[in-house]
Write a protein that holds these residues in place. Structure first.
Motif, PDB file in Angstrom:
ATOM      1  N   HIS A  52      -4.627 -10.091   4.867  1.00  0.00           N
ATOM      2  CA  HIS A  52      -4.793  -8.835   4.678  1.00  0.00           C
ATOM      3  C   HIS A  52      -4.881  -8.922   3.182  1.00  0.00           C
ATOM      4  O   HIS A  52      -5.134  -7.945   2.425  1.00  0.00           O
ATOM      5  N   PRO A  74       0.871  -1.038  -0.242  1.00  0.00           N
ATOM      6  CA  PRO A  74      -0.132   0.313   0.002  1.00  0.00           C
ATOM      7  C   PRO A  74       0.647   1.103   0.439  1.00  0.00           C
ATOM      8  O   PRO A  74       2.081   0.910   0.394  1.00  0.00           O
ATOM      9  N   TYR A  91      -8.172  -0.379  12.477  1.00  0.00           N
ATOM     10  CA  TYR A  91      -8.978   1.160  11.781  1.00  0.00           C
ATOM     11  C   TYR A  91     -10.458   0.135  11.944  1.00  0.00           C
ATOM     12  O   TYR A  91     -10.648  -0.764  11.160  1.00  0.00           O
ATOM     13  N   TYR A 122      -8.146   4.856   1.853  1.00  0.00           N
ATOM     14  CA  TYR A 122      -7.983   3.593   2.561  1.00  0.00           C
ATOM     15  C   TYR A 122      -6.182   3.767   3.155  1.00  0.00           C
ATOM     16  O   TYR A 122      -5.944   3.470   4.285  1.00  0.00           O
ATOM     17  N   PHE A 123      -5.314   4.820   2.325  1.00  0.00           N
ATOM     18  CA  PHE A 123      -4.196   4.204   2.974  1.00  0.00           C
ATOM     19  C   PHE A 123      -3.405   5.211   3.701  1.00  0.00           C
ATOM     20  O   PHE A 123      -2.274   5.860   3.855  1.00  0.00           O
ATOM     21  N   GLU A 132     -12.883  -3.736   4.653  1.00  0.00           N
ATOM     22  CA  GLU A 132     -13.047  -2.963   3.300  1.00  0.00           C
ATOM     23  C   GLU A 132     -11.179  -2.420   3.059  1.00  0.00           C
ATOM     24  O   GLU A 132     -11.062  -2.615   1.603  1.00  0.00           O
ATOM     25  N   ARG A 133     -10.713  -1.926   3.854  1.00  0.00           N
ATOM     26  CA  ARG A 133      -9.220  -1.731   3.117  1.00  0.00           C
ATOM     27  C   ARG A 133      -8.505  -2.585   2.576  1.00  0.00           C
ATOM     28  O   ARG A 133      -7.921  -2.789   1.824  1.00  0.00           O
ATOM     29  N   ASP A 190     -12.690  -0.048   9.246  1.00  0.00           N
ATOM     30  CA  ASP A 190     -13.350   0.221   8.309  1.00  0.00           C
ATOM     31  C   ASP A 190     -11.585  -1.439   7.572  1.00  0.00           C
ATOM     32  O   ASP A 190     -11.955  -1.396   6.659  1.00  0.00           O
ATOM     33  N   ASP A 191     -11.343  -1.603   8.234  1.00  0.00           N
ATOM     34  CA  ASP A 191      -9.954  -2.893   7.467  1.00  0.00           C
ATOM     35  C   ASP A 191     -10.275  -3.369   6.734  1.00  0.00           C
ATOM     36  O   ASP A 191      -9.342  -4.146   6.178  1.00  0.00           O
TER      37      ASP A 191
END
Ligand code: ADP
Length: 490
Positions: A141, A47, A106, A97-98, A111-112, A108-109
């Protein structure tokens, strides 16, 4: 026609020197360089974190941009690139996201990570000079990338030949989410086969489980851990998958950065030493005893612990016998951060120890190096340990590890054999505080009573080869198995 090299895209959420929160960052920072030497054409995908140091950000150049579909969303994705230490790195760019201060943690990890995984797969068609043979994913991840690859890209010629490898660095973190993400983010709610492999009990999905079910090859970071995770005690409820897929599960012991950890040349050490001339180690011991507020005594064995203060690292065993341990003629120094209960306990014992114990509750890489160099032993009584780096690092400094026989500790430390004099450290099997304590006492007695035997163990420990070359060869052999039509790696 000459065969071409195997091309591997190595996808990770962190890699030294761009982002590091733990062992994954070390691995992704070192392994690709070692893979290049085996004749694998590897590129790394990360990322584009806002926190990547400016010295690297300023040198990145734009490769391409496109949109990634994520459930009902259509999300911008840029790709930047940078060559560093001979390796080409791609950075997946999305400010939302990054563009944050930390890598993880976070709401929303899920979704990330889903975005990152989808972007990795989507990007393959935008890298025309790098038709990918193997997509190598790491931890939860990137675990959805093999799922997306098969479910959304199957049938597109470019993707037909892409094989997937998934490496588990830490089974504790699996990416467990509410199952609304199946439709809303992953776009897979209408796909019963995919949904069933991702689902984990009612109302939940598990990203890691998806990666483990869809990848062509699974690896973890030591041979012993690869066996242990088939058992419920270590398997974190995924043991059935590891058992079912055991024929494609491999354990490959990590290496360490032998340039970064080098008693012969590090700038920050008070004195240097090598296996053939260890006189500098005594200087390092005296200096670190002074720095830590311990009694400056060359004859008292100095035991150090360096790492996260969590139950994984065996802190419960230490807590159980700490008082008793300190009645013995030893010194104990701990460097680490973690659970408050352990931090407070260690500080309390250090205060009352009259120079026998030191508790440094912080993250301090310089001090870690000085402790590895100055200590006589490193204690690592882990409950479980996928690989562990500290024990390999300590051996490089002639500091003998005292470990519990689990995972990578079992695979990297040869226990002392009093009859043959062989060994590189000391170990015990039972997860029992007194077994640990008596193993430590036996080691301390050997240190005091038999310098010849101790010196031989130090020789053996310092002669071990924990460089990345060996691991890289094992990974290269796995890639070659997936692509026998390509050039065989060295
Ligand atoms: P983990 O399970 O945390 O990945 P490892 O032994 O594999 O444990 O690697 C931990 C790495 O982090 C080692 O290089 C160790 O020296 C370093 N480390 C851990 N805690 C600290 C600390 N408090 N200060 C400095 N270095 C640390």
């Amino acid at each position: 026609m000459a065969k071409r090299k195997i091309r591997v895209l190595f996808a990770s959420f962190e890699a030294v020197p761009f982002m590091k929160t733990g062992g994954l960052g070390d691995v992704a920072g070192s392994l690709p360089q070692a893979l290049l030497k085996t004749g694998i054409e590897v590129r790394v995908m990360l990322p584009n974190f806002r926190t990547i140091p400016e010295q690297y950000r300023s040198k990145m150049t734009h490769v391409t941009d496109f949109y990634v579909s994520l459930g009902w969303r259509n999300v911008y994705c840029g790709v930047e690139k940078l060559r560093h230490n001979g390796v080409l790195y791609y950075f997946i760019d999305n400010e939302f996201y990054f563009g944050r201060d930390k890598a993880y943690g976070y709401f929303d990890d899920g979704e990330r990570m889903a975005f990152f995984s989808k972007a990795i797969v989507e990007s393959l068609q935008y890298l025309p000079d790098f038709p990918c043979d193997v997509l190598h994913c790491n931890d939860w991840h990137t675990a959805l990338a093999p799922v997306f690859l098969r479910e959304f890209y199957q049938g597109i010629p470019l993707y037909e030949n892409v094989k997937t490898v998934m490496t588990v660095h830490n089974l504790k973190f699996q990416g467990e989410m509410s199952d609304y993400v199946l439709g809303d983010i992953l776009g897979l709610a209408g796909n019963p086969a995919a949904a069933s492999q991702l689902r984990e009990g009612p109302g939940a999905v598990n990203f890691m489980k998806g990666g483990l079910c869809y990848s062509d090859i699974l690896t973890t970071v030591s041979p012993s851990y690869a066996e242990e995770i088939k058992d419920p005690f270590y398997g974190e409820q995924l043991e059935d998958i590891f058992r079912r897929r055991s024929s494609i599960l491999y354990g490959i012991l990590n290496g360490i950065d032998t340039k970064l950890f080098d008693p012969a040349s590090e700038a920050d050490l008070p004195a240097h030493f090598t296996a053939s001339d260890r006189s500098g180690k005594a200087v390092c011991k005296a200096a670190v005893q002074k720095e830590l507020g311990l009694v400056e005594d060359p004859d008292t064995p100095l035991i150090v612990m360096i790492g996260r203060l969590t139950s994984q690292k065996g802190l419960d065993l230490v807590r159980h016998v700490l008082g008793e341990l300190l009645t013995h003629p030893i010194q104990l120094a701990v460097l680490g951060t973690g659970d408050a209960e352990y931090e407070n306990l260690l500080k309390q014992f250090a205060w009352g120890s009259h120079g026998k114990m030191s508790a440094q509750i912080r993250f301090d890489e310089g001090l870690a190096h000085r402790m590895y160099a100055g200590a006589d032993m490193l204690l690592m009584p882990s409950l479980f340990e996928p690989c562990g780096l500290a024990q390999m690092i300590s051996m490089r400094y002639g500091t003998l590890p005292v470990v519990r026989e689990t995972g990578g500790l079992k695979d990297s430390v040869i226990p002392y054999n009093q009859y043959t004099g062989e060994g590189t450290g000391f170990s015990f099997a039972e997860y029992n505080a007194h077994t640990m304590m008596f193993t430590l006492f036996a080691a301390a007695d050997l240190y005091r009573d038999d310098p010849k035997a101790w010196n031989r163990l130090m020789d053996n420990a310092m002669a071990q080869d924990f460089s990345w070359g060996r691991a890289a060869k094992e990974y290269a052999a796995i890639y070659a198995r997936l692509h026998p039509e390509r050039k065989t790696p060295a």
